[in-house]
Motif scaffolding. Structure first.
Motif, PDB file in Angstrom:
ATOM      1  N   CYS A 169       0.838  -1.192   0.000  1.00 27.59           N
ATOM      2  CA  CYS A 169       0.000   0.000   0.000  1.00 27.59           C
ATOM      3  C   CYS A 169       0.879   1.251   0.000  1.00 27.59           C
ATOM      4  N   GLY A 176       0.007   4.128   0.801  1.00 33.37           N
ATOM      5  CA  GLY A 176      -0.322   4.998   1.930  1.00 33.37           C
ATOM      6  C   GLY A 176       0.211   4.473   3.251  1.00 33.37           C
ATOM      7  N   CYS A 177      -0.121   3.218   3.591  1.00 33.33           N
ATOM      8  CA  CYS A 177       0.218   2.704   4.920  1.00 33.33           C
ATOM      9  C   CYS A 177       1.226   1.571   4.892  1.00 33.33           C
ATOM     10  N   CYS A 217      -4.662   0.476  -0.150  1.00 37.25           N
ATOM     11  CA  CYS A 217      -5.484  -0.614   0.401  1.00 37.25           C
ATOM     12  C   CYS A 217      -6.970  -0.258   0.373  1.00 37.25           C
ATOM     13  N   CYS A 260      -7.518   5.277   2.935  1.00 39.25           N
ATOM     14  CA  CYS A 260      -6.060   5.332   3.071  1.00 39.25           C
ATOM     15  C   CYS A 260      -5.485   6.296   2.024  1.00 39.25           C
TER      16      CYS A 260
HETATM   17 ZN   LIG Z   1      -3.198   1.594   3.127  1.00 40.00          ZN
END
Ligand SMILES: [Zn+2]
Length: 225
Positions: free
Chosen positions: A74, A76-77, A106, A110
């Protein structure tokens, strides 16, 4: 024009790779080998991926690729996005955002959080540049800031946000400015504090060939103050 077909090309060591669209397997294999296998066809495997044919020219949605065994990190995270997403993170595969080749998230939330964080980072970077321009102006009142230079010769900022806080740490701030007699490139005022322990190091630097001109400029502006 011959229709493009989808091929999954993976290097055989860690099985990282991509979907390539090509008229023939060998074309996809060569492209994949160049990117993932140091140009060696023996380092990669190339297989037809008919499920992806429909996405030629559009980009393969990551959620469809996950259904066919691909996995992503992902953007983002950082969690692993694969067919266990629902079981391990209670996120539906259907909600995966993005296409192969691009940033994959994800879930939409996010991605939204990531965009918000990036916008905030841009603000922090701009604020850092303004603060440092003010410091330079105090020493060189007529500094001609090189706002139009590339990131390599111009301003550069690296900020990180402390975990779960609103405090942004300025790891590196560089502002670039031109000065009379400059021949090679802008001078820089730079702060480096990659480590949070110990004093930050700040100071002026210029290109080697501009040293005399810059020192003369520094001397002249000091005399005026
Ligand atoms: Zn994420």
């Amino acid at each position: 024009m011959m229709a493009l077909k989808a091929y999954a090309v993976l290097e055989k060591d860690e099985y990282t790779g991509d979907i390539y669209f090509a008229p023939r397997a060998i074309v996809a294999a060569k492209a994949g080998a160049n990117e993932y296998g140091d140009g060696e066809l023996s380092y990669i495997q190339c297989r037809r991926a008919p499920w992806a044919d429909a996405f030629a020219g559009k980009g393969v949605p990551a959620k469809v690729a996950v259904d066919h065994g691909w996995h992503f990190e992902c953007h983002g995270c950082g969690i692993q996005i694969d067919s266990d997403l629902e079981e391990e993170h209670r996120l539906p595969v259907e909600g995966i955002v993005g296409t192969m080749h691009g940033a994959v998230y994800c879930c939409a939330r996010c991605k939204w959080k990531y965009m918000k964080r990036e916008a905030r980072r841009k603000q922090e970077e701009a604020a850092a540049i303004e603060d440092f321009k003010a410091i330079v102006r105090a020493r060189f009142p007529d500094a001609d800031f090189a706002d139009d230079e590339s990131e390599f010769r111009g301003h550069h900022v690296y900020v990180t946000r402390a975990d779960r806080s609103d405090f942004w740490h300025r790891g590196q701030v560089i502002v670039a400015f031109r000065f009379p007699g400059m021949k090679i490139g802008p001078a820089h005022f730079r702060l480096e504090s990659y480590h949070r322990i110990g004093p930050a190091i700040a100071g002026y630097t210029c290109c080697n060939g501009d040293r005399e001109a810059f020192e003369a400029y520094a001397g002249a502006t000091r005399a005026r103050q």
